[in-house]
Design an enzyme around this catalytic site. Structure first.
Site: not given
Ligand code: UT7
Length: 325
Positions: A119, A252, A282
């Site tokens: 990225c 980005h 993204n």
């Molecule tokens: O381009 C390279 C750079 N990449 C990035 O910058 C990505 C950086 N990271 C992020 O943008 C975020 O960490 C994410 C968008 C990937 C995830 O957001 P988050 O607020 O960190 O969520 P999380 O991983 O803590 O997940 C929270 C909950 C989890 O459930 P539990 O364990 O709390 O029950 C996940 O299983 O959300 C759940 N979850 C989803 N639910 C519905 C994860 N993905 C999904 C989904 N739909 N697609």
């Protein structure tokens, strides 16, 4: 006379198939995977992304973006003397997508190569092109970021497949008597390889390992926010400027919350941040030039304004470029 480099044209291209969060949620539901428009919008700011058709390659998207940038610069394709293409999803293992784009543009002879910095790839490519122009190795460079990230997504993994899209963006960077690119700051730290990677490879005619994207989203998020602030401040310091001199931050486009945190740390209001993640998702190396072109064509970004372009991604890689547009 000092030789500088300056962006003289921008262009972009999105494949026509627009997939909303609701579309994706119903496709995933058919596989027994639950997600929702609400979750995706709240956690990422993404509302839709574009996916390329099955026969469309990175070079197909790249050449369209390149043609628009060449037209905007008011030059002919034959004037281009350097092509650098940032991608993690090239058409083939080799030759580079840049060579394929060169041929599709109907030109030959100029140096052409790909840059692999995920990225951060477009920022890396821009810095290389700037350096080659400053040394006299090139005068009119085509710098492209292009991806078909949908090809490396695991549609059984809801934590990653809802985040990415396909597209391409390009700029023409030309030698100039007046400064365009003012400063830059590039970094990598390979100890973070595992938090964002496609661990598979091709060997002996076989795919070895897993050829789909893996990400520890929270680890990436935490690292991204810190390094984006550091890179922006370093580029500003090298140019003798402060964040108050930035007219537009073009970051980005991974997650609106990362952009909001970066803006807050730099004390920039969000109305100085170019945001296209809502419509593009993204698109990895394509995201910055796609955002830049959208902002230029909508009349937001104007000539003479100071822009901070910033990327972060797998490697871990990150970097910033400060420029007068
Ligand atoms: O381009 C390279 C750079 N990449 C990035 O910058 C990505 C950086 N990271 C992020 O943008 C975020 O960490 C994410 C968008 C990937 C995830 O957001 P988050 O607020 O960190 O969520 P999380 O991983 O803590 O997940 C929270 C909950 C989890 O459930 P539990 O364990 O709390 O029950 C996940 O299983 O959300 C759940 N979850 C989803 N639910 C519905 C994860 N993905 C999904 C989904 N739909 N697609």
């Amino acid at each position: 006379m000092t030789r500088y480099s300056r962006i003289t044209g921008t262009g972009s291209y999105l494949p026509p198939r627009r997939v909303t969060n609701a579309d994706l949620a119903s496709e995933l539901a058919a596989r027994g995977i639950e997600t929702s428009d609400q979750w995706i919008v709240e956690r990422t700011g993404i509302r839709a992304r574009h996916f390329a058709g099955p026969d469309v390659t990175t070079s197909d998207l790249a050449v369209q973006a390149a043609r628009h940038a060449i037209e905007a610069a008011g030059i002919a394709a034959g004037d281009i003397d350097l092509i650098i293409l940032a991608t993690s999803t090239p058409d083939m293992v080799f030759p580079s997508a840049a060579c394929i784009v060169q041929n599709k543009l109907g030109i030959a002879g100029c140096a052409a190569f790909d840059v692999q910095a995920v990225c951060s790839g477009f920022v890396y490519a821009l810095v290389i092109a700037d350096s080659m122009i400053k040394t006299g190795a090139a005068s009119k460079a085509l710098v492209i970021g292009a991806e078909v990230f949908s090809r490396i997504l695991d549609f059984n993994d809801r934590t990653t497949c809802v985040l990415f899209g396909d597209g391409a963006g390009a700029v023409v960077l030309e030698a100039s008597d007046t400064p365009g690119i003012l400063s830059s700051d590039l970094h990598a730290d390979g100890k973070h390889v595992g938090i964002l990677c496609v661990p598979g490879t091709v060997s002996g005619g076989q795919v070895l390992g897993d050829p789909l994207l893996k990400m520890d989203g929270q680890a990436v998020f935490k690292l991204a926010v810190g390094v984006l602030e550091d890179a922006a401040r370093a580029a500003l310091a090298k140019a003798g400027k402060t964040a108050a001199d930035i007219d537009w931050l073009v970051p980005h486009q991974a997650n609106i919350r990362i952009m909001q945190s970066t803006a807050k740390r730099l004390k920039l209001p969000m109305n100085k941040v170019v945001v296209t993640v809502d419509e593009h998702g993204n698109t990895s190396a394509a995201s910055i030039p796609l955002a830049l072109d959208a902002a230029v064509r909508s009349g937001k970004v104007k000539h003479g304004e100071t822009l901070m372009l910033e990327g972060v991604g797998g490697g871990f890689t990150w970097g910033a470029v400060l420029l007068d547009f």
